[in-house]
Design an enzyme around this catalytic site. Sequence first.
Site, short mmCIF file in Angstrom:
data_model
loop_
_atom_site.label_atom_id
_atom_site.label_comp_id
_atom_site.label_asym_id
_atom_site.label_seq_id
_atom_site.Cartn_x
_atom_site.Cartn_y
_atom_site.Cartn_z
N GLY A 25 -4.48 9.25 -3.83
CA GLY A 25 -3.51 10.20 -4.35
C GLY A 25 -4.00 10.69 -5.70
O GLY A 25 -5.10 10.32 -6.15
N SER A 26 -3.18 11.48 -6.37
CA SER A 26 -3.62 12.10 -7.63
C SER A 26 -4.00 11.03 -8.66
O SER A 26 -4.96 11.21 -9.40
CB SER A 26 -2.53 13.02 -8.17
OG SER A 26 -1.27 12.36 -8.16
N GLU A 28 -5.49 8.33 -8.30
CA GLU A 28 -6.75 7.63 -8.00
C GLU A 28 -7.96 8.55 -8.11
O GLU A 28 -9.10 8.08 -8.10
CB GLU A 28 -6.71 7.04 -6.57
CG GLU A 28 -5.71 5.92 -6.40
CD GLU A 28 -4.28 6.41 -6.37
OE1 GLU A 28 -4.05 7.50 -5.80
OE2 GLU A 28 -3.39 5.75 -6.94
N GLU A 47 -1.34 3.31 4.19
CA GLU A 47 -1.80 2.22 3.32
C GLU A 47 -1.74 0.85 4.00
O GLU A 47 -2.52 -0.04 3.69
CB GLU A 47 -0.99 2.20 2.03
CG GLU A 47 -1.27 3.38 1.11
CD GLU A 47 -0.51 4.65 1.49
OE1 GLU A 47 0.18 4.66 2.54
OE2 GLU A 47 -0.60 5.64 0.75
N HIS A 70 -2.21 4.13 -3.44
CA HIS A 70 -1.61 5.13 -4.30
C HIS A 70 -0.26 4.67 -4.84
O HIS A 70 0.73 4.63 -4.10
CB HIS A 70 -1.45 6.44 -3.51
CG HIS A 70 -0.87 7.54 -4.35
ND1 HIS A 70 -1.37 7.86 -5.58
CD2 HIS A 70 0.17 8.37 -4.13
CE1 HIS A 70 -0.66 8.84 -6.09
NE2 HIS A 70 0.28 9.17 -5.25
N HIS A 281 8.01 -21.88 13.52
CA HIS A 281 8.67 -20.59 13.74
C HIS A 281 10.11 -20.84 14.20
O HIS A 281 11.04 -20.68 13.45
CB HIS A 281 7.87 -19.77 14.76
CG HIS A 281 8.42 -18.38 14.99
ND1 HIS A 281 7.99 -17.57 16.00
CD2 HIS A 281 9.38 -17.69 14.35
CE1 HIS A 281 8.64 -16.42 15.96
NE2 HIS A 281 9.50 -16.46 14.97
N GLY A 401 2.82 -13.18 10.77
CA GLY A 401 3.56 -12.67 11.92
C GLY A 401 3.98 -11.22 11.74
O GLY A 401 4.76 -10.69 12.52
N1 TZD Z 1 8.29 -5.86 12.65
C1 TZD Z 1 7.22 -6.43 12.07
C2 TZD Z 1 6.47 -5.69 10.98
N2 TZD Z 1 6.79 -7.63 12.43
C3 TZD Z 1 7.46 -8.31 13.40
N3 TZD Z 1 7.00 -9.53 13.71
C4 TZD Z 1 8.56 -7.73 14.06
C5 TZD Z 1 8.94 -6.50 13.64
C6 TZD Z 1 9.35 -8.46 15.12
N4 TZD Z 1 8.60 -8.68 16.38
C7 TZD Z 1 7.96 -9.86 16.65
O1 TZD Z 1 7.90 -10.83 15.89
S1 TZD Z 1 7.25 -9.83 18.18
C8 TZD Z 1 7.79 -8.27 18.51
C9 TZD Z 1 8.52 -7.77 17.43
C10 TZD Z 1 9.11 -6.41 17.40
C11 TZD Z 1 7.51 -7.64 19.83
C12 TZD Z 1 6.14 -7.13 19.98
O2 TZD Z 1 6.04 -6.58 21.24
P1 TZD Z 1 4.67 -6.27 21.94
O3 TZD Z 1 4.22 -7.65 22.58
O4 TZD Z 1 4.91 -5.26 22.99
O5 TZD Z 1 3.65 -5.93 20.95
P2 TZD Z 1 4.92 -8.52 23.74
O6 TZD Z 1 3.78 -9.25 24.38
O7 TZD Z 1 5.62 -7.61 24.68
O8 TZD Z 1 5.82 -9.48 23.05
#
Ligand code: TZD
Length: 528
Positions: A25-26, A28, A47, A70, A281, A401
């Site tokens: 951006g500006s 940088e 980003e 940025h 988890h 995750g």
């Molecule tokens: N947003 C972000 C940034 N991170 C997350 N982990 C989630 C939302 C929540 N989330 C999970 O933890 S797994 C998942 C979500 C939305 C589903 C992903 O679905 P996919 O894979 O189609 O990539 P599967 O194999 O169908 O689970």
Amino acid sequence: MPTVRDLTYDLLRRHGITTIFGNPGSNELPFLQDFPSDFRYILALHEGVALGIADGYAQATGRTALVNLHSAAGTGNAMGGFANAWNSHSPLLVTAGQQTRAMIGIEPLLTNLDATTLPKPLVKWSYEPARAEDVPLAISRALHLSGLPARGPVYLSIPYDDWSKPADPESLRLLERTVVAAGALDSGATAQLAARLERSTNPVIVLGPDVDAARANGHAARLAERLKAPVWVAPSAPRCPFPTTHPSFRSLLPAGMAALSRLLEGHDLMLVAGAPVFRYHQYDPGPLLPPGADLIHITCDPDEAARAPMGDAVVGDVGLILAALADAVGEAPRAAPQPRAAPSRAAPGMAPLTAERVLDLMNDLAPRDAIYVNESTSTIEAMWERMRWEKPGSYYFGAAGGLGFAMPAAVGVQLAEPDRQVIAVIGDGSANYAVTALWTAAQHGVPVVFVIMRNGTYGALRWFAGELNAQGVPGLDVPGIDFVSIAAGYGLDAVRADTDKAFADAFSGAIKAGRPALIEVATAWKTG
Ligand code: TZD
Ligand code: CA
């Protein structure tokens, strides 16, 4: 006298950094003007993608990578990436351009307000130099700090008028500095630890991502062979620390307290290396350890050691300590553990294929040393059960995750490892968080093969809703996305391949072609 900018580029060269990942951006532009010809700039269109590519690159090279964002908005877009990088101990220097010093006080457009607070708590250090002359010292400190144990991201906010100022001549000393981390145990401490392992009648080894980061997988194997102990992978694994074809290899541990302890029942000693104990988890209350078991934790991260709720910990260089233990420990007077049963193979079938079948085909057809970057969340266990990962650096997953990691990280890993094929295994939900990584792959000819597992749903969330007994949750399906068109639009070879033969042909063809490619394959939900 060099300018602050000239000295900064020299410092980067001195640290072996000639690649910059970013979205400008500006604020940088003054740093990037007259871009030196020995540097390359890898443009990301968002980003979060810039950070993710740099994260993959940093993890695969084991060296600090530079990301230029940025101001506040760019930093905000990258925060999900900070979470993953923080948890994977990725050495990153993230810089963000700040407004010019003369105007910061009146908060013009693109001021990074309270800049140093913004990335906390997901960085080791966050700083805005008080004077232009302090920028080189800040850059030097950030480069060293990001790469010292425990590694991690650091953040610098730099006003854009600083770059053209003359550097303090004394700052030239920064170019000569080296900083070395030690971290081995002395021989007495090694002998004590080895004796404790030898006294155990039924030890188990649990390994985490920092074993792979230390490229200590071979030392871990040697130790497992001496101890005749089975090897599990610590829960929520972002890397593969042990060859999955080794006879001692078991699988990925479950990410719940009770289930984990139940699975390891009968062991009197757990040796955990290179992981937090543990990254759970699901809430599955129960004992932290199997009855009668002790735990020894080897980690590069003082905070990991301090916050662990059980066991004894040793903070140091995970690779050196594992190597020393493998040398010191006597051969255990018991039979080696039986190899696990050979991974089951999914039967070929009609479309939609099971995810397991798609994974088996990849395993069959990919080069033996292929690298998998995964963001297919409902198939993680299936992957750990069946994939052949032998060399260090064969598997990556977002360590916090946070989705939006794997598509960019795959590009970064492939840039770092041009001699190994990178395969990104991506769910049809996950594929949307950082999809513009496809464009960067196409523009730079980074030959990742992206496989989109299209089951039409957020599969892992459906599973988790069942665990929590949460009925009637909205927003769990993702129908109506055409990834072939999206990928073609970004300039990739893209194809839909829903049958056994179509997938096998498309996958082999993409690897042979050596160009960035995307394969969309319909997969069954629920698998099994
Ligand atoms: N947003 C972000 C940034 N991170 C997350 N982990 C989630 C939302 C929540 N989330 C999970 O933890 S797994 C998942 C979500 C939305 C589903 C992903 O679905 P996919 O894979 O189609 O990539 P599967 O194999 O169908 O689970
Ligand atoms: Ca899905």
